[in-house]
Scaffold this active site. Structure first.
Site, PDB file in Angstrom:
ATOM      1  N   ASP A   9      41.654  24.374  33.568  1.00 37.41           N
ATOM      2  CA  ASP A   9      41.643  23.424  34.618  1.00 37.41           C
ATOM      3  C   ASP A   9      41.479  24.096  36.170  1.00 37.41           C
ATOM      4  O   ASP A   9      42.489  23.711  36.751  1.00 37.41           O
ATOM      5  CB  ASP A   9      42.829  22.384  34.644  1.00 37.41           C
ATOM      6  CG  ASP A   9      44.217  23.046  35.087  1.00 37.41           C
ATOM      7  OD1 ASP A   9      44.227  24.468  34.834  1.00 37.41           O
ATOM      8  OD2 ASP A   9      45.120  22.521  35.346  1.00 37.41           O
ATOM      9  N   ASP A  14      43.743  29.837  37.478  1.00 33.74           N
ATOM     10  CA  ASP A  14      42.991  29.665  36.311  1.00 33.74           C
ATOM     11  C   ASP A  14      41.725  30.429  36.676  1.00 33.74           C
ATOM     12  O   ASP A  14      41.155  31.283  35.661  1.00 33.74           O
ATOM     13  CB  ASP A  14      42.296  28.201  36.068  1.00 33.74           C
ATOM     14  CG  ASP A  14      43.526  27.375  35.862  1.00 33.74           C
ATOM     15  OD1 ASP A  14      43.907  26.844  36.867  1.00 33.74           O
ATOM     16  OD2 ASP A  14      43.691  26.787  34.656  1.00 33.74           O
ATOM     17  N   ASN A  36      44.679  20.302  37.316  1.00 33.21           N
ATOM     18  CA  ASN A  36      44.785  20.665  38.825  1.00 33.21           C
ATOM     19  C   ASN A  36      43.813  19.663  39.486  1.00 33.21           C
ATOM     20  O   ASN A  36      44.251  19.427  40.605  1.00 33.21           O
ATOM     21  CB  ASN A  36      44.277  22.135  39.051  1.00 33.21           C
ATOM     22  CG  ASN A  36      45.476  22.926  38.471  1.00 33.21           C
ATOM     23  OD1 ASN A  36      46.606  22.803  38.689  1.00 33.21           O
ATOM     24  ND2 ASN A  36      44.884  24.202  38.189  1.00 33.21           N
ATOM     25  N   THR A 120      45.539  27.273  29.759  1.00 31.97           N
ATOM     26  CA  THR A 120      46.293  27.600  31.251  1.00 31.97           C
ATOM     27  C   THR A 120      46.165  26.104  31.840  1.00 31.97           C
ATOM     28  O   THR A 120      46.083  26.285  33.111  1.00 31.97           O
ATOM     29  CB  THR A 120      45.300  28.648  32.060  1.00 31.97           C
ATOM     30  OG1 THR A 120      44.252  28.163  31.924  1.00 31.97           O
ATOM     31  CG2 THR A 120      45.691  29.840  31.079  1.00 31.97           C
ATOM     32  N   PHE A 161      54.404  21.992  35.491  1.00 34.88           N
ATOM     33  CA  PHE A 161      53.067  20.991  35.996  1.00 34.88           C
ATOM     34  C   PHE A 161      52.561  20.870  34.573  1.00 34.88           C
ATOM     35  O   PHE A 161      52.256  19.597  34.219  1.00 34.88           O
ATOM     36  CB  PHE A 161      52.303  21.662  37.104  1.00 34.88           C
ATOM     37  CG  PHE A 161      51.335  20.749  37.222  1.00 34.88           C
ATOM     38  CD1 PHE A 161      51.085  19.531  37.869  1.00 34.88           C
ATOM     39  CD2 PHE A 161      49.980  21.341  36.613  1.00 34.88           C
ATOM     40  CE1 PHE A 161      50.058  18.975  38.020  1.00 34.88           C
ATOM     41  CE2 PHE A 161      48.649  20.436  36.898  1.00 34.88           C
ATOM     42  CZ  PHE A 161      48.715  19.198  37.521  1.00 34.88           C
ATOM     43  N   ASN A 162      52.035  21.827  33.907  1.00 35.97           N
ATOM     44  CA  ASN A 162      51.069  21.833  32.715  1.00 35.97           C
ATOM     45  C   ASN A 162      51.681  20.833  31.488  1.00 35.97           C
ATOM     46  O   ASN A 162      51.097  19.965  30.744  1.00 35.97           O
ATOM     47  CB  ASN A 162      50.746  23.175  32.138  1.00 35.97           C
ATOM     48  CG  ASN A 162      49.565  23.635  33.075  1.00 35.97           C
ATOM     49  OD1 ASN A 162      48.977  23.324  33.946  1.00 35.97           O
ATOM     50  ND2 ASN A 162      49.621  25.125  32.939  1.00 35.97           N
ATOM     51  N   HIS A 228      50.153  32.303  37.939  1.00 36.45           N
ATOM     52  CA  HIS A 228      50.670  32.057  36.777  1.00 36.45           C
ATOM     53  C   HIS A 228      49.516  32.319  35.617  1.00 36.45           C
ATOM     54  O   HIS A 228      50.080  33.065  34.809  1.00 36.45           O
ATOM     55  CB  HIS A 228      50.886  30.438  36.934  1.00 36.45           C
ATOM     56  CG  HIS A 228      51.637  29.827  37.748  1.00 36.45           C
ATOM     57  ND1 HIS A 228      53.044  29.979  37.878  1.00 36.45           N
ATOM     58  CD2 HIS A 228      51.570  29.215  39.048  1.00 36.45           C
ATOM     59  CE1 HIS A 228      53.698  29.451  39.277  1.00 36.45           C
ATOM     60  NE2 HIS A 228      52.817  29.052  39.729  1.00 36.45           N
ATOM     61  N   ASP A 229      48.538  31.636  35.664  1.00 34.69           N
ATOM     62  CA  ASP A 229      47.694  31.587  34.554  1.00 34.69           C
ATOM     63  C   ASP A 229      47.220  32.985  33.977  1.00 34.69           C
ATOM     64  O   ASP A 229      46.965  33.448  32.691  1.00 34.69           O
ATOM     65  CB  ASP A 229      46.344  30.877  34.664  1.00 34.69           C
ATOM     66  CG  ASP A 229      46.838  29.303  34.956  1.00 34.69           C
ATOM     67  OD1 ASP A 229      47.797  28.928  34.655  1.00 34.69           O
ATOM     68  OD2 ASP A 229      46.092  28.573  35.631  1.00 34.69           O
TER      69      ASP A 229
HETATM   70  C1  BDR Z   1      50.414  25.795  36.496  1.00 32.52           C
HETATM   71  O1  BDR Z   1      50.063  24.743  37.235  1.00 32.52           O
HETATM   72  C2  BDR Z   1      48.848  24.736  37.835  1.00 32.52           C
HETATM   73  O2  BDR Z   1      48.821  24.244  38.986  1.00 32.52           O
HETATM   74  C3  BDR Z   1      48.342  26.375  37.597  1.00 32.52           C
HETATM   75  O3  BDR Z   1      46.833  26.024  37.470  1.00 32.52           O
HETATM   76  C4  BDR Z   1      49.048  26.574  36.646  1.00 32.52           C
HETATM   77  O4  BDR Z   1      48.384  26.506  35.110  1.00 32.52           O
HETATM   78  C5  BDR Z   1      51.682  26.353  37.107  1.00 32.52           C
HETATM   79  O5  BDR Z   1      52.688  25.400  37.000  1.00 32.52           O
HETATM   80 CA    CA Z   2      46.098  26.077  35.588  1.00 29.69          CA
END
Ligand code: BDR
Ligand code: CA
Length: 325
Positions: A9, A14, A36, A120, A161-162, A228-229
């Site tokens: 996303d 990403d 996102n 991701t 979040f994801n 993160h991703d």
């Molecule tokens: C995740 O949430 C999104 O904002 C980032 O792309 C990542 O996948 C981090 O919590």
């Molecule tokens: Ca992401």
């Protein structure tokens, strides 16, 4: 090179996952999911990134716009209105494929040996693919996800979040039997975006390096941000870059405070030994608990990333970006 499908996303981090995968893995396709940003935006952003790095041969398949059971939550506070604010970009020349992401995932995994899935973003597309064809959980080599956390969340105290955005999808995926490698926020917090790292990337001097640095300029504006991703993709490229613990992880669906939490069974660590002395990744395993530990907890089902080799990660990103135009 391992064959991968990247479900994402984009999203600043990403974008780095795409750049790592396109150079170092056999990237069969990019699939997009609302997360996102809205689906239309994240799909455009995937096309923008692939065009920027000269990889217009990689097809982009749009998937689900949001969860089937709850409203979509987006992270425009982190990624801006477009989902990829920062660099000034022209609209992509290429159009996304007309095939749906879920069809592409199911058809590709079922017709190709040794496909690894990477997710991701929210797990909406992956869960839908498993619903459509449960055999993909056995047929795919593995699923690497950025999502969750062994100890805490980021979007809420408990949830990352994801997973938070589509907890029902995550539940489906975590109960499907597909081998899961989880890169949660406990791991990705070891991957900070520092001013030094941004300048190292900018000084590569090629188009991709400048683009990547401008992404990070925007992304790091608020401070305390992490890549993160790309950690999930780096783990596939260099299995030694992350040390793992094999643990039981389940998804909380009903908690009023904890919905979307990846509940990680660390009970075997309850011991008189100070937690700081416990090296999860090498000293104690679930089936070899610390002396005096009263529980072993539930049988492991997820490879949980615990420790990142951050200097090597930074080098891998730079080496990768250097290879682009
Ligand atoms: C995740 O949430 C999104 O904002 C980032 O792309 C990542 O996948 C981090 O919590
Ligand atoms: Ca992401």
């Amino acid at each position: 090179m391992r064959k991968v499908i990247l479900d994402c996303d984009p999203g600043h981090d990403d974008a780095f996952a795409i750049m790592l995968a396109a150079q170092n893995l056999d990237l069969l396709g990019v699939t997009t999911v609302g997360g996102n940003g809205y689906l239309e935006n994240v799909t455009r952003n995937a096309l923008v990134v692939l065009e920027k790095i000269g990889r217009t041969d990689v097809p982009v398949y749009p998937g689900h716009a949001g969860p089937s059971t709850t409203p979509l939550v987006i992270a425009d506070n982190v990624h801006g209105k477009s989902g990829l604010d920062g660099p000034v970009v022209t609209p992509p020349i290429r159009k996304p494929e007309t095939k749906h992401a879920v069809d592409f995932i199911v058809e590709t995994v079922m017709s190709t040996e040794h496909v690894t899935l990477v997710a991701t973003g929210p797990l909406t597309n992956i869960a839908a693919a498993i619903n459509r064809e449960p055999k993909i959980a056995e047929k795919a080599d593995a699923l690497y996800i950025m999502g969750g956390g062994a100890y805490a969340g980021n979007w809420t105290p408990a949830a990352e979040f994801n997973i938070y955005v589509d907890a029902e999808a995550a539940y489906k995926v975590f109960h499907s039997g597909i081998p899961i490698y989880m890169v949660g926020v406990n791991l990705t917090r070891q991957c900070p975006v520092t001013p030094e790292f941004i300048e190292r990337i900018r000084s590569i001097g090629n188009t991709t390096g400048v683009f990547a640095a401008e992404l990070l300029d925007f992304f790091s504006k608020g401070g305390d941000v992490h890549l993160h991703d790309p950690c999930a993709v780096a783990w596939i490229i260099e299995p030694d870059i992350i040390k793992e613990a094999f643990l039981h992880v389940d998804i909380e669906l009903n908690g009023t405070l904890t919905r979307g939490m990846t509940v990680t069974d660390l009970r075997f660590l309850q011991t008189d030994k100070p937690e700081a002395d416990i090296d999860l990744t090498s000293t104690y395993k679930w089936n070899d608990p610390p002396v005096g530990s009263p529980f072993r907890g539930k049988e492991p089902n997820v490879h949980v990333g615990m420790r990142l080799n951050y200097p090597r990660f930074c080098d891998l990103v730079v080496e990768t970006l250097e290879k682009y135009k």
